[in-house]
Design an enzyme around this catalytic site. Structure first.
Site, mmCIF file in Angstrom:
data_model
loop_
_atom_site.group_PDB
_atom_site.id
_atom_site.type_symbol
_atom_site.label_atom_id
_atom_site.label_comp_id
_atom_site.label_asym_id
_atom_site.label_seq_id
_atom_site.Cartn_x
_atom_site.Cartn_y
_atom_site.Cartn_z
ATOM 1 N N SER A 197 0.854 -1.202 0.105
ATOM 2 C CA SER A 197 -0.043 -0.079 0.160
ATOM 3 C C SER A 197 0.694 1.129 -0.039
ATOM 4 O O SER A 197 1.644 1.402 -0.988
ATOM 5 C CB SER A 197 -0.985 -0.149 1.290
ATOM 6 O OG SER A 197 -2.024 0.871 0.901
ATOM 7 N N GLU A 240 -1.977 -3.175 -7.686
ATOM 8 C CA GLU A 240 -3.198 -3.457 -6.654
ATOM 9 C C GLU A 240 -3.649 -1.814 -6.069
ATOM 10 O O GLU A 240 -2.908 -1.037 -6.366
ATOM 11 C CB GLU A 240 -2.764 -4.119 -5.476
ATOM 12 C CG GLU A 240 -1.752 -3.516 -4.544
ATOM 13 C CD GLU A 240 -2.011 -2.717 -3.578
ATOM 14 O OE1 GLU A 240 -3.266 -2.442 -3.325
ATOM 15 O OE2 GLU A 240 -1.139 -2.141 -2.772
ATOM 16 N N HIS A 269 -4.626 -5.748 -0.383
ATOM 17 C CA HIS A 269 -5.345 -5.475 0.541
ATOM 18 C C HIS A 269 -6.468 -6.644 0.934
ATOM 19 O O HIS A 269 -7.614 -6.565 0.360
ATOM 20 C CB HIS A 269 -6.302 -4.013 0.327
ATOM 21 C CG HIS A 269 -5.339 -2.888 0.621
ATOM 22 N ND1 HIS A 269 -4.681 -2.368 -0.370
ATOM 23 C CD2 HIS A 269 -5.196 -1.869 1.305
ATOM 24 C CE1 HIS A 269 -4.187 -1.382 -0.329
ATOM 25 N NE2 HIS A 269 -4.280 -0.996 0.996
#
Length: 307
Positions: A119, A208, A278
């Site tokens: 992330s 992602e 995630h």
């Protein structure tokens, strides 16, 4: 099974971890709950390593884990400490981008060690990539947390398999691609344009994302990467989780429509539905090392992290 290509000549692989080696726990982005710190320490120690918590790892300043100077100091202390053999980021959130100019890249090249996170930590993965040091996209979390240990001790991991039931698997095309794997969070990669010079020619791109505003944010991020030339010459695209977009539509379009249209201009194999990003139990994979993406077989095979 396709063979992995030759290892990058400019790559400085870290050494595999041995019992009693030190893993530094730092918070370069947002702060985490005390219970998560305790659980992370317990996991690291259960693997036979020593956990060393950064001096400012539990600081709080708004949504940040303390001030920029303090977070950078913890990160550089871990990089510069010869006893530390890996660096675990306790969480993502926000704040990693602020530290890019302060990372001691020279010390990292002199004593290569992986950083572990995903992330927001994608900002730091870009520094590791430019330094020629592999890193780990993932987390010490969930039922697949042991994939981190396997990478650190030099065990060969199983190929990452696409989950046809995972949202985003529909993006899968056909064909195979090979090259170093690099990428991470889509928004952070786009934010790095003009800050970090990412040369991804010949790479397999990992993407992602999670929903924050809407489809336009995804469109803008991919378009920025395309127009900046960052994605010129990528050999394939590996798509992880698309959290929060499962039931979201904007004027009849979904995030799948956006990604299909934007990634389609690359004309390379795409493999979606990978359990990366995630998730409660994400698979962890090395970045910066060679891989083979086989869209037909639904597998992403990545070389070892360590020397």
């Amino acid at each position: 099974m396709s063979r992995l290509p030759q290892t990058r000549s400019d790559l400085s692989r870290p050494q595999k971890l041995e019992p009693d080696d030190v893993v530094a726990l730092v918070s370069p982005a947002s702060w985490s709950e005390e219970s998560w710190l305790e659980e992370s320490i317990a996991t690291i120690e259960s693997w036979g390593f020593r956990a060393r918590v950064g001096r400012h790892a539990t600081d709080r300043l708004g949504y940040l884990a303390g001030g920029d100077r303090e977070r950078a100091a913890d990160l550089n202390a871990a990089i510069q400490d010869p006893e530390v053999r890996a660096i675990l980021c306790l969480r993502g959130g926000c704040g990693s981008l602020r530290l890019l100019a302060d990372v001691d890249a020279d010390a990292l090249r002199a004593d290569p060690k992986p950083i572990i996170g995903f992330s927001d930590i994608t900002a730091l993965h870009q520094v590791w990539h430019r330094a020629g040091v592999p890193s780990v996209h993932g987390a010490v979390a969930g039922t697949r947390r042991d994939t981190v240990r396997q990478l650190l001790v030099g065990e060969r991991c199983e190929p990452v398999r696409s989950d046809r039931g995972q949202f985003g698997a529909e993006l899968t095309t056909t064909g195979t691609a090979a090259g170093p794997l690099f990428g991470g969070n889509l928004d952070m990669l786009a934010r790095g344009v003009g800050v970090v010079d990412n040369d991804l020619e010949g790479h397999v791109l990992l993407l992602e994302t999670h929903r924050e505003v809407g489809l336009g944010m995804v469109d803008r991020a991919v378009t920025q990467l395309l127009l900046s030339g960052t994605l010129a010459g990528v050999s394939g695209v590996a798509v992880g989780t698309l959290e929060g977009f499962e039931d979201y539509r904007d004027r009849e379009w979904t995030v799948l429509d956006v990604l299909h249209e934007r990634l389609g201009v690359l004309g390379v194999p795409v493999l979606g539905g990978l359990p990366l990003g995630h998730l409660e139990s994400p698979v962890s994979v090395p970045l910066g090392v060679d891989c083979v993406l086989d869209a037909d077989a639904g597998t992403l095979t990545v070389a070892q992290l360590t020397a």
